[in-house]
Design an enzyme around this catalytic site. Structure first.
Site, short mmCIF file in Angstrom:
data_model
loop_
_atom_site.label_atom_id
_atom_site.label_comp_id
_atom_site.label_asym_id
_atom_site.label_seq_id
_atom_site.Cartn_x
_atom_site.Cartn_y
_atom_site.Cartn_z
N ASP A 250 28.37 -7.43 12.70
CA ASP A 250 29.83 -7.34 12.66
C ASP A 250 30.46 -8.42 13.53
O ASP A 250 29.83 -8.97 14.41
CB ASP A 250 30.27 -6.00 13.25
CG ASP A 250 30.06 -4.87 12.28
OD1 ASP A 250 29.70 -5.15 11.13
OD2 ASP A 250 30.26 -3.72 12.68
N LYS A 272 34.59 -7.31 9.39
CA LYS A 272 35.21 -6.15 10.02
C LYS A 272 36.42 -6.56 10.85
O LYS A 272 36.74 -5.90 11.82
CB LYS A 272 34.23 -5.39 10.93
CG LYS A 272 33.36 -4.38 10.21
CD LYS A 272 34.12 -3.10 9.95
CE LYS A 272 33.46 -2.26 8.90
NZ LYS A 272 32.22 -1.68 9.34
N MET A 385 40.80 0.36 19.11
CA MET A 385 41.61 -0.22 18.02
C MET A 385 43.10 0.10 18.21
O MET A 385 43.81 0.34 17.23
CB MET A 385 41.14 0.33 16.65
CG MET A 385 39.71 -0.05 16.34
SD MET A 385 39.05 0.78 14.89
CE MET A 385 38.59 2.36 15.54
N1 SAH Z 1 31.43 1.05 17.89
C1 SAH Z 1 32.25 0.37 18.85
C2 SAH Z 1 33.71 0.50 18.57
C3 SAH Z 1 34.18 -0.09 17.29
S1 SAH Z 1 35.91 0.06 17.05
C4 SAH Z 1 31.92 0.89 20.24
O1 SAH Z 1 31.21 1.90 20.40
O2 SAH Z 1 32.36 0.25 21.21
C5 SAH Z 1 36.49 -1.47 17.62
C6 SAH Z 1 37.28 -1.30 18.88
O3 SAH Z 1 36.45 -1.14 19.99
C7 SAH Z 1 38.12 -2.51 19.23
O4 SAH Z 1 39.32 -2.51 18.52
C8 SAH Z 1 38.35 -2.31 20.70
O5 SAH Z 1 39.36 -1.38 20.93
C9 SAH Z 1 37.05 -1.69 21.13
N2 SAH Z 1 36.12 -2.69 21.70
C10 SAH Z 1 34.90 -2.98 21.27
N3 SAH Z 1 34.32 -3.90 22.07
C11 SAH Z 1 35.19 -4.18 23.04
C12 SAH Z 1 35.19 -5.05 24.17
N4 SAH Z 1 34.14 -5.79 24.47
N5 SAH Z 1 36.30 -5.07 24.95
C13 SAH Z 1 37.36 -4.31 24.67
N6 SAH Z 1 37.41 -3.48 23.62
C14 SAH Z 1 36.35 -3.40 22.81
#
Ligand code: SAH
Length: 465
Positions: A250, A272, A385
């Site tokens: 992704d 994505k 998100m």
């Molecule tokens: N499966 C992922 C989340 C996917 S949804 C998890 O467990 O982290 C995607 C959202 O995750 C983004 O919109 C943001 O809000 C958050 N996100 C993921 N990685 C991030 C990062 N390194 N820093 C800040 N927010 C992050």
């Protein structure tokens, strides 16, 4: 080569350890693991050795060292802190042609002890020829992370099939090919994940099928790649990434993490991005099925944890329906990663007793959430998100009774060298996003715990990987 590496069979062989302290007891422990009959020579011994001696596991000569006591020994180790005694031991052993090691005195040794990674029956020994034991230990630590704990079990499974496999293949090259496939494929993976009976069954099936020429079944590994910092990957994620045939990843997976994929693995970008999915979800699900049917080991690499807002459930649902074998490897989710690297404990006895993870993704311009349940005292809310809907989120929280002065933080690209942490409150957050041009991926943390950030921040993004 200064030293020849060998592995000694010391089972039931008499070995002498001179010295009764902690260092001596570590050497005794190693010799015992190799099945040696160990005698400790020392007028006084420490607690650990005393216990082993009293239990009858180790012999004891409670006198000052005397050279004739080495007669008949297969191996000698000197571990006293008296240099004169150590030299005496070394001389006495050499005279008798007995291999001798003197701890930390390479000039008195006829053999040196390597750093070892023990996955019995697999043993990896590392030596720097006495140049730097610390370097040897560091190399060993790296190997520890590369060699799964299951290698020992795998070697035992292979040993139990060796004769059968030998009979099946007339040519050694075909046999080698068979083992290479087994040791790098799904069967090995089953062993690593503790499913030994399934592995044995699969190996038998594979062996039965080879003559029929059936293609092997592939497997899909749904792997959490963590929030960005490659050091936050699990050992298992790294291991699978390094032996994948193909990786479907992704946008959220950081370049530093992608860098750890096996060089010749095929890479497929599944997108994505908000409103700009490179491949629609439905197609990703079927792509995984197709790749596995081609016999490939497929890593489906996701940001964070695959089961937290990762649609991991949907992807394996299709796999399950199609009968494709799969495994799930958890990852550090953005909330855990960003909170840690921003210095914001998500719970804290003085501030918050609960934490909720919610999606702030807008559908038709509204965030459809149970606001009442979110607006609770002493609760931290983490919005995934949520950037796009930040204005709605802040407005609704206030409308449902949350004080407008409640603190909130934005963590952009958490755990990476581009991490930014901006704090404000429910009133100011939307304008901060605007002014500071905050970009995804960003996590929003709402609650009193944000106050702690000022005191507890520690991470220096510029020094990161
Ligand atoms: N499966 C992922 C989340 C996917 S949804 C998890 O467990 O982290 C995607 C959202 O995750 C983004 O919109 C943001 O809000 C958050 N996100 C993921 N990685 C991030 C990062 N390194 N820093 C800040 N927010 C992050």
């Amino acid at each position: 080569m200064k030293f020849l590496p060998v592995f000694l069979d010391l089972k039931n062989r008499p070995c002498a350890v001179i010295g009764g302290g902690e260092v001596a007891s570590r050497k005794v422990s190693l010799l015992l693991e190799a099945g040696a009959k160990v005698t400790v020579h020392a007028p006084a011994v420490g607690e650990t050795l005393r216990r082993w001696i009293d239990d009858g596991k180790v012999g004891h000569v409670a006198r000052e060292f005397s050279p004739p006591s080495l007669d008949g020994c297969a191996l000698v180790i000197a571990a006293t802190d008296d240099k004169a005694v150590n030299r005496q031991v070394s001389d006495a052993a050499r005279e008798r042609n007995i291999p001798v090691n003197v701890v930390d005195q390479p000039d008195l040794c006829t053999f040196i002890m390597p750093s070892i990674v023990d996955r019995s029956p697999v043993i990896v020994a590392v030596s720097t020829g006495g140049a730097s034991p610390v370097l040897a230990r560091l190399i060993r630590a790296r190997l520890e992370t590369l060699i799964p704990a299951g290698y020992g079990r795998l070697a035992r499974l292979v040993a139990s099939f060796r004769d059968k496999v030998k009979q099946r293949f007339a040519h050694s090259s075909r046999r080698r090919q068979f083992w290479e496939e087994v040791l790098q494929g799904r069967i090995a993976e089953l062993v690593y994940s503790g499913q030994e009976q399934a592995a044995e069954k699969a190996l038998q099936q594979r062996l039965d099928a080879v003559d029929g020429g059936q293609p092997p079944v592939g497997e899909v590994y749904l792997v959490g790649g963590g929030p960005g910092d490659p050091d936050l990957l699990t050992f298992r994620a790294l291991h699978l990434m390094q032996q994948a045939d193909v990786v479907v990843y992704d946008r959220l997976v950081s370049p530093a993490v992608l860098n750890l994929i096996r060089r010749d693995a095929e890479r497929i970008y599944a997108g994505k991005e908000r409103d700009n999915h490179a491949i629609p979800q439905e197609d990703i699900n079927h792509l995984l099925v197709r790749l596995a049917r081609e016999g490939k080991r497929v890593v489906r690499l996701k940001g964070g944890d695959p089961f937290i807002f990762g649609r991991g459930g949907e992807e394996i649902d299709t796999l399950a329906a199609e009968g494709i074998p799969f495994q799930v490897v958890p990852g550090i989710t953005a909330a855990a990663g960003c909170a840690a690297y921003a210095g914001i404990p998500l719970t804290h006895r003085d501030y918050a007793q609960s934490v909720v993870f919610v999606t702030g993704h807008l559908q038709d311009g509204t965030v459809n959430l149970n606001w009442k349940a979110l607006v609770q005292p002493r609760q931290t809310i983490v919005f995934y998100m949520g950037l796009h809907g930040v204005e709605t989120i802040c407005r609704e929280l206030i409308r449902h009774g949350m004080p407008p002065t409640t603190l909130a933080a934005l963590v952009q690209q958490g755990t990476t060298r581009n991490q930014r942490v901006l704090t404000g409150d429910l009133q100011t957050l939307p304008s901060i996003v605007d002014k500071a041009q905050v970009k995804p991926p960003t996590l929003i943390i709402v609650g009193d715990v944000v106050e702690l950030q000022g005191r507890l921040k520690w991470f220096e993004p510029s020094a990161a990987n």
